[in-house]
Motif scaffolding. Structure first.
Motif, short mmCIF file in Angstrom:
data_model
loop_
_atom_site.label_atom_id
_atom_site.label_comp_id
_atom_site.label_asym_id
_atom_site.label_seq_id
_atom_site.Cartn_x
_atom_site.Cartn_y
_atom_site.Cartn_z
N LEU A 1 0.87 -1.17 -0.26
CA LEU A 1 0.16 0.21 0.15
C LEU A 1 0.86 1.34 -0.06
CD1 LEU A 1 -2.73 -1.25 2.50
CD2 LEU A 1 -3.02 -0.78 0.01
N TYR A 2 1.96 1.31 0.82
CA TYR A 2 2.74 2.51 0.70
C TYR A 2 3.50 2.33 -0.74
CZ TYR A 2 2.51 3.67 5.86
OH TYR A 2 2.27 4.34 6.99
N SER A 3 3.74 1.38 -1.27
CA SER A 3 4.37 1.58 -2.58
C SER A 3 3.46 2.17 -3.49
CB SER A 3 4.93 0.34 -2.98
OG SER A 3 5.74 -0.52 -2.10
N GLN A 4 2.13 1.94 -3.55
CA GLN A 4 1.09 2.55 -4.31
C GLN A 4 1.21 3.91 -4.12
OE1 GLN A 4 -2.34 0.50 -3.54
NE2 GLN A 4 -1.67 -1.65 -4.72
N ALA A 5 1.27 4.25 -2.86
CA ALA A 5 1.29 5.70 -2.63
C ALA A 5 2.31 6.46 -2.90
CB ALA A 5 1.09 6.02 -0.75
N VAL A 6 3.40 5.72 -2.99
CA VAL A 6 4.51 6.47 -3.34
C VAL A 6 4.77 6.84 -4.97
CG1 VAL A 6 7.23 6.12 -3.75
CG2 VAL A 6 6.07 5.76 -1.39
N ALA A 7 4.02 5.63 -5.44
CA ALA A 7 3.79 5.89 -6.98
C ALA A 7 2.88 6.99 -7.46
CB ALA A 7 3.37 4.49 -7.61
N LEU A 8 2.00 7.46 -6.41
CA LEU A 8 1.11 8.76 -6.95
C LEU A 8 1.88 9.65 -6.40
CD1 LEU A 8 -2.16 6.99 -5.58
CD2 LEU A 8 -1.53 7.53 -8.06
N GLU A 9 2.38 9.82 -5.30
CA GLU A 9 3.20 10.92 -4.75
C GLU A 9 4.86 10.63 -4.60
OE1 GLU A 9 1.34 14.27 -2.33
OE2 GLU A 9 1.05 12.30 -1.27
N PRO A 10 5.61 10.76 -5.58
CA PRO A 10 6.95 10.16 -5.87
C PRO A 10 7.79 11.38 -5.08
CG PRO A 10 6.23 10.96 -8.04
CD PRO A 10 5.12 11.01 -7.33
N ASN A 11 7.29 12.46 -4.70
CA ASN A 11 8.07 13.59 -4.16
C ASN A 11 7.70 13.45 -2.70
OD1 ASN A 11 9.26 14.34 -6.56
ND2 ASN A 11 7.76 15.87 -6.89
N ASN A 12 7.17 12.99 -2.17
CA ASN A 12 6.63 12.48 -0.62
C ASN A 12 7.82 11.79 -0.07
OD1 ASN A 12 5.59 12.43 1.78
ND2 ASN A 12 3.39 12.77 1.06
N ARG A 13 8.48 12.55 0.96
CA ARG A 13 9.62 11.80 1.43
C ARG A 13 9.03 10.97 2.40
NH1 ARG A 13 14.38 16.45 1.86
NH2 ARG A 13 14.68 16.70 -0.31
N LYS A 14 8.34 11.52 3.45
CA LYS A 14 7.51 10.71 4.56
C LYS A 14 6.88 9.28 4.11
CE LYS A 14 6.25 14.66 7.35
NZ LYS A 14 5.42 15.31 8.02
N LEU A 15 6.25 9.24 2.98
CA LEU A 15 5.97 8.14 2.42
C LEU A 15 7.11 7.12 1.79
CD1 LEU A 15 2.65 9.38 0.44
CD2 LEU A 15 2.70 8.25 2.73
N ARG A 16 7.83 7.66 1.28
CA ARG A 16 9.21 6.82 0.89
C ARG A 16 9.80 6.12 2.03
NH1 ARG A 16 11.39 6.26 -4.05
NH2 ARG A 16 10.01 7.75 -5.00
N ALA A 17 9.93 6.97 3.08
CA ALA A 17 10.77 6.52 4.13
C ALA A 17 10.00 5.55 4.97
CB ALA A 17 10.91 7.75 4.98
N LYS A 18 8.61 5.36 4.79
CA LYS A 18 7.81 4.44 5.68
C LYS A 18 7.74 3.29 4.82
CE LYS A 18 4.87 7.52 8.06
NZ LYS A 18 3.40 7.98 8.36
N MET A 19 7.90 3.15 3.44
CA MET A 19 7.84 2.18 2.48
C MET A 19 9.27 1.40 2.78
SD MET A 19 7.78 2.13 -1.64
CE MET A 19 9.73 2.65 -1.53
N GLU A 20 10.46 2.26 2.63
CA GLU A 20 11.61 1.77 2.92
C GLU A 20 11.94 1.04 4.34
OE1 GLU A 20 14.27 4.77 2.17
OE2 GLU A 20 14.07 4.73 -0.19
#
Length: 546
Positions: free
Chosen positions: A51-70
Motif C-alpha cells: 500500500l505504501y508503494s502505491q502511495a509513493v507511485a502517486l506521490e514520488p516527491n513525498n519523502r515521508k511515504l517513501r521513508a515508511k515504505m523503505e
C-alpha cells in the motif's frame, strides 16, 4: 520478488491515476497511506509495504511515504518467506488512457517563500534514535537475520544494499549489556559490513568495501571558525597534522572569512573536526596590563646662617631734649651714646635651616592587551611620522615648451614614542615568562638629503611572574641638580669661620617615567585540561557514527 511487488504497485498507481477519477493523486495517496496504517496495526507488513508503494507511485516527491515504505521492506521480506508472493498483473496498459501532456501544476506542488527559506538551510546529519537502555543477545543466523533482529530489539528498521548477499554462513552473536551503537558495531565487525543512517529510525547495511563506502557513505562539508590570535605558520602546521592523522581528502583555509573548510566522508570529517577543535582551543590566553607611571622626587636642602649685609643707624634722641624715642616697626637695635645724643644700629638677623623632601607618583597611561601562549603582541604609545622614501627632485631641461610631469612621492610611517613587543610563555599555573622588547624612538633634529634622522634606544629582557604580579621592565629618567650659596660679603669667603656667615641651598629633582606590566592567565594551560578520546576505527574499517 520485491521488485515484482513494486512493479505491480507502480503499474496500478499509473492505471488508477489516469482513469479519470475525480480524486486527485494526493488524495488517493493519502487513502493508501491510511489503509497501510491499518494493515500495519494488524501485523500485515507485506500488505502495508504494498500500500505504501502505491502511495509513493502517486506521490514520488513525498519523502515521508517513501521513508515508511523503505522501513517496511525488511519486515515484509521476513513475512513473505512464510507465504508465496502474489502473481504480478501483467495486463498491458492502454496507451489511450494515458494523458497526452501534464502541466507543471500537475507534477510539482506549489512552493511558498517559507519553503524556499527552509530549503536554503543545510540539513543536519541523520542520527539514529533507538530505544534507550541495554540489551542482551544470543543469536545464530546469517548477516541479514542478525541485523534485523538487533534493529527490531531497539525499535529500528533496516534496509539492505542491492548487492548485499542473501543467506551466507551462520554466525553466533552473543553479548550482554550493550546499547544499540555497540551492538550494531559488533555486528558490523563479525559480518564485514557497515551501517549508514538514513533517518532517525532507518539505516542501510552494505558490504564494507572501498567502492561501497564511496557510493553509500555520506559526504559532508563543514566549516570551523579559527581564532584571530593565530599565525599563518601555526595554522599551516595544525592543518598538516590533522590531514596526516585523519587522512582527510580535502581541507582548505578561507582567509577572508577566517574559517577552515573540510570535505570528505563523515567517518573522516567528524574525527578531523574533533581533533582540529582540540588543537585550536587548548592554547592558554593571557591578558597583559601595561601602565606608564610618573614618579617624581624633589629634595630641597637648606642649611647655614642668613646674615644681612646692610646696617642702618637711627637717631633715638632729639636735639636739646634727652627723651629717647624708638621709631615704629624697628626691632633688634643696638644703642650707644649718652646725654642728649643716642644712636641705634640694627642687628643682623639669623634664619633657621631645614630639609624638605617631596615624592609623588601618578599613572600617566594604562592599557590592556590580549594574547595567547607563544604569540607576540605589539603595543605602541606615540605618533606616526611620515618619511619620504621616493620622490622627484630637481628640474628637467627640455627643448619643447610645456609642463613636465612630476610623479608624486611615496612615503612610509615611522613610529615615534614607546613601542613594546611582549611574548608570553605559560608554564602551567606556576608562572608566566614575558619576553619584552622595548624601544624608544624620537626625532634628533638632523636630516640627510631632506630625510630626518631618528634616534632610537632599545632594551630586551625577560621576566618571570606569577599570575597578577607587577614588574617594572623599562623607564625614562630625568635628573636636575642645583646649588646656591648666599652670605655676608667678605666674611662668607673666610675658611671655617665663613660657614657662620653664609646660607647653602641644594635642590635635587628626579623625574622618572616607568613602564610596568602585569600578566593575568585567562584560560587553563593544556596540562590542566582533560583531552577527550576520539574513536576513528582502523585504516581499512573507519568508524561510522550512528
Amino acid at each position: 520478488m520485491f521488485a515484482g511487488l513494486l512493479a505491480v504497485a507502480i503499474l496500478c498507481g499509473v492505471c488508477r491515476g489516469s482513469s479519470g477519477q475525480e480524486d486527485s493523486p494526493k488524495e488517493q495517496a493519502a487513502a493508501y497511506a491510511r489503509k497501510a496504517k491499518k494493515a500495519l496495526k494488524n501485523s500485515k507488513n507485506a500488505d502495508a509495504y504494498l500500500l505504501y508503494s502505491q502511495a509513493v507511485a502517486l506521490e514520488p516527491n513525498n519523502r515521508k511515504l517513501r521513508a515508511k515504505m523503505e522501513a517496511l521492506q525488511s519486515r515484509a521480506g521476513l513475512q513473505a518467506k512464510a507465504s508465496p508472493a502474489p502473481a504480478a498483473d501483467t495486463t498491458p496498459v492502454d496507451p489511450s488512457l494515458l494523458p497526452d501532456s501534464l502541466a507543471p501544476e500537475d507534477v510539482f506542488d506549489s512552493i511558498t517563500a517559507r519553503e524556499f527559506a527552509n530549503a536554503r538551510q543545510p540539513q543536519s546529519l541523520p542520527v539514529l534514535k533507538a530505544k534507550p537502555g541495554v540489551q542482551d543477545f544470543d543469536l545464530t543466523g546469517d548477516a541479514r537475520k542478525l541485523f534485523d533482529t538487533v534493529a527490531q530489539r531497539f525499535g529500528l528498521d533496516t534496509v539492505f544494499d542491492g548487492d548485499y548477499p542473501q543467506g551466507g554462513p551462520q554466525r553466533r552473536f552473543r553479548i550482554s549489556g550493550v546499547d544499540y551503537r555497540q551492538a550494531l558495531h559488533d555486528v558490523e565487525a563479525i559480518t564485514n559490513s557497515f551501517v549508514v543512517p538514513l533517518s532517525a529510525s532507518l539505516f542501510i547495511v552494505a558490504q564494507d568495501t572501498i567502492q561501497k563506502r564511496n557510493d553509500l557513505e555520506q559526504t559532508v562539508a563543514i566549516s570551523i571558525p579559527i581564532p584571530e590570535a593565530m599565525t599563518t605558520q601555526e595554522l599551516t602546521e595544525i592543518g598538516n597534522a590533522v590531514k596526516q592523522a585523519t587522512n582527510i581528502e580535502k581541507i582548505a583555509w578561507d582567509t577572508t572569512q577566517g574559517m577552515i573548510v573540510m570535505r570528505d566522508r563523515i567517518s573522516r570529517v567528524l574525527p578531523a573536526e574533533a581533533l582540529l577543535n582540540q588543537l585550536l582551543a587548548y592554547r592558554p590566553e593571557v591578558l597583559i596590563e601595561v601602565e606608564f607611571i610618573d614618579a617624581s622626587n624633589s629634595d630641597l636642602l637648606n642649611y647655614g646662617f642668613n646674615v644681612t649685609n646692610s646696617f642702618s643707624a637711627i637717631a633715638l634722641g632729639q636735639v636739646m631734649n634727652s627723651v629717647v624715642s624708638v621709631p615704629s616697626g624697628v626691632t633688634n637695635l643696638l644703642t650707644f651714646g649718652g646725654g642728649k645724643t643716642l644712636i641705634g644700629l640694627s642687628v643682623a638677623e639669623i634664619d633657621a635651616a631645614f630639609n624638605d623632601t617631596v615624592t609623588s607618583t601618578r599613572t600617566l597611561y594604562r592599557a590592556q592587551v590580549r594574547s595567547v601562549d607563544n604569540q607576540p603582541v605589539t603595543f605602541h604609545v606615540g605618533e606616526k611620522y611620515p618619511v619620504i622614501t621616493q620622490g622627484y627632485v630637481g628640474t628637467v631641461s627640455t627643448a619643447q615648451q610645456g609642463q613636465t610631469y612630476a610623479p608624486p612621492p611615496s612615503f612610509t610611517y615611522e613610529n615615534l614614542g614607546v613601542s613594546l613587543k611582549i611574548t608570553p610563555h605559560v608554564h602551567g599555573v606556576e608562572g608566566i615568562t614575558l619576553g619584552v622588547e622595548t624601544s624608544f624612538e624620537l626625532l634628533t633634529g638632523d636630516s640627510v638629503n631632506g630625510i630626518p634622522v631618528f634616534g632610537q634606544r632599545q632594551m630586551n629582557n625577560s621576566v618571570r611572574l606569577l599570575d597578577g604580579e607587577w614588574a617594572v621592565v623599562a623607564g625614562v629618567t630625568s635628573k636636575s641638580r642645583s646649588k646656591s650659596v648666599a652670605g655676608f660679603w667678605g666674611l662668607a669667603q673666610l675658611p671655617w669661620i665663613g660657614n657662620l656667615f653664609k646660607n647653602v641651598a641644594v635642590d635635587n629633582e628626579d623625574e622618572n617615567v616607568l613602564i610596568a606590566i602585569r600578566p593575568h592567565l585567562l584560560s587553563l594551560p593544556p596540562d590542566q585540561m582533560v583531552t577527550p578520546r576520539v574513536r576513528v576505527g582502523t585504516e581499512t574499517r573507519p568508524y561510522t557514527p550512528l
